[in-house]
Motif scaffolding. Structure first.
Motif, PDB file in Angstrom:
ATOM      1  N   VAL A  86       0.789  -1.241   0.037  1.00  0.00           N
ATOM      2  CA  VAL A  86       0.162  -0.001  -0.145  1.00  0.00           C
ATOM      3  C   VAL A  86       0.902   1.188   0.000  1.00  0.00           C
ATOM      4  O   VAL A  86       0.539   2.335  -0.670  1.00  0.00           O
ATOM      5  CB  VAL A  86      -0.810   0.042   1.098  1.00  0.00           C
ATOM      6  CG1 VAL A  86      -1.599   1.176   1.478  1.00  0.00           C
ATOM      7  CG2 VAL A  86      -1.829  -1.065   1.072  1.00  0.00           C
ATOM      8  N   LEU A  87       1.886   1.154   0.954  1.00  0.00           N
ATOM      9  CA  LEU A  87       2.921   2.486   0.815  1.00  0.00           C
ATOM     10  C   LEU A  87       3.331   2.630  -0.744  1.00  0.00           C
ATOM     11  O   LEU A  87       3.510   3.734  -1.088  1.00  0.00           O
ATOM     12  CB  LEU A  87       4.201   1.978   1.689  1.00  0.00           C
ATOM     13  CG  LEU A  87       5.086   3.162   1.684  1.00  0.00           C
ATOM     14  CD1 LEU A  87       4.526   4.396   2.189  1.00  0.00           C
ATOM     15  CD2 LEU A  87       6.230   2.798   2.796  1.00  0.00           C
ATOM     16  N   ASP A  88       3.820   1.482  -1.474  1.00  0.00           N
ATOM     17  CA  ASP A  88       4.114   1.860  -2.798  1.00  0.00           C
ATOM     18  C   ASP A  88       3.215   2.471  -3.495  1.00  0.00           C
ATOM     19  O   ASP A  88       3.466   3.509  -4.306  1.00  0.00           O
ATOM     20  CB  ASP A  88       4.643   0.466  -3.662  1.00  0.00           C
ATOM     21  CG  ASP A  88       5.571  -0.342  -3.229  1.00  0.00           C
ATOM     22  OD1 ASP A  88       6.471   0.351  -2.528  1.00  0.00           O
ATOM     23  OD2 ASP A  88       5.570  -1.607  -2.968  1.00  0.00           O
ATOM     24  N   GLY A  89       1.711   2.051  -3.473  1.00  0.00           N
ATOM     25  CA  GLY A  89       0.682   2.831  -4.051  1.00  0.00           C
ATOM     26  C   GLY A  89       0.752   4.549  -3.492  1.00  0.00           C
ATOM     27  O   GLY A  89       0.439   5.232  -4.312  1.00  0.00           O
ATOM     28  N   LEU A  90       0.836   4.644  -2.275  1.00  0.00           N
ATOM     29  CA  LEU A  90       0.739   6.096  -1.797  1.00  0.00           C
ATOM     30  C   LEU A  90       1.933   6.788  -2.183  1.00  0.00           C
ATOM     31  O   LEU A  90       1.908   7.958  -2.643  1.00  0.00           O
ATOM     32  CB  LEU A  90       0.856   5.942  -0.490  1.00  0.00           C
ATOM     33  CG  LEU A  90      -0.373   5.596   0.320  1.00  0.00           C
ATOM     34  CD1 LEU A  90      -0.295   5.320   1.769  1.00  0.00           C
ATOM     35  CD2 LEU A  90      -1.598   6.472   0.219  1.00  0.00           C
TER      36      LEU A  90
END
Ligand code: FES
Length: 119
Positions: free
Chosen positions: A33-37
């Motif tokens: 999810v951090l990659d997406g953010l």
């Protein structure tokens, strides 16, 4: 056709009316999810406030948010090719967007200054 993840993010700051922003990010199996953010911050909306430090090493503990109703580390939670709802931690002082005050009260600068008598 490229798969995407739809990140529905609660926005706003302490004392301001909140809003929701929706972003579609490219999905690749294994992403966090951090990659997406971070994709959002880099390519879609640099105003989105997030906090992280160790970037997927899961050592700093600064990326903790609520993902689909559960508290999780954004760097270890897997991105999914569907709608995902992201919110700030509900039990911490809200600063802006997904960022909350995570430092213990005694370690916050304003409290340390007050304690030292230099205020
Ligand atoms: S980015 Fe450091 S624990 Fe998640």
């Amino acid at each position: 056709m490229m798969e995407t993840a739809k990140l529905i993010v609660e926005r706003g700051g302490a004392g301001t009316e909140g809003s929701v922003s929706t972003y579609e990010v490219p999905y690749t199996h294994g992403q966090s999810v951090l990659d997406g953010l971070r994709y959002i911050r880099t390519y879609l909306d640099p105003t989105l406030a997030i906090r992280y430090s160790c970037t997927n090493a899961n050592t700093c503990k600064e990326c903790m948010i609520v993902i689909d109703g559960k508290v999780a580390y954004a760097c270890t939670a897997r991105l999914k090719p569907c709608d995902m709802i992201l919110k700030p931690l509900p039990t911490k002082q809200h600063l802006r967007d997904l960022v909350t005050e995570i430092a213990p009260p005694d370690e916050r600068l304003v409290n340390a200054i007050a304690k030292s008598g230099d205020a």
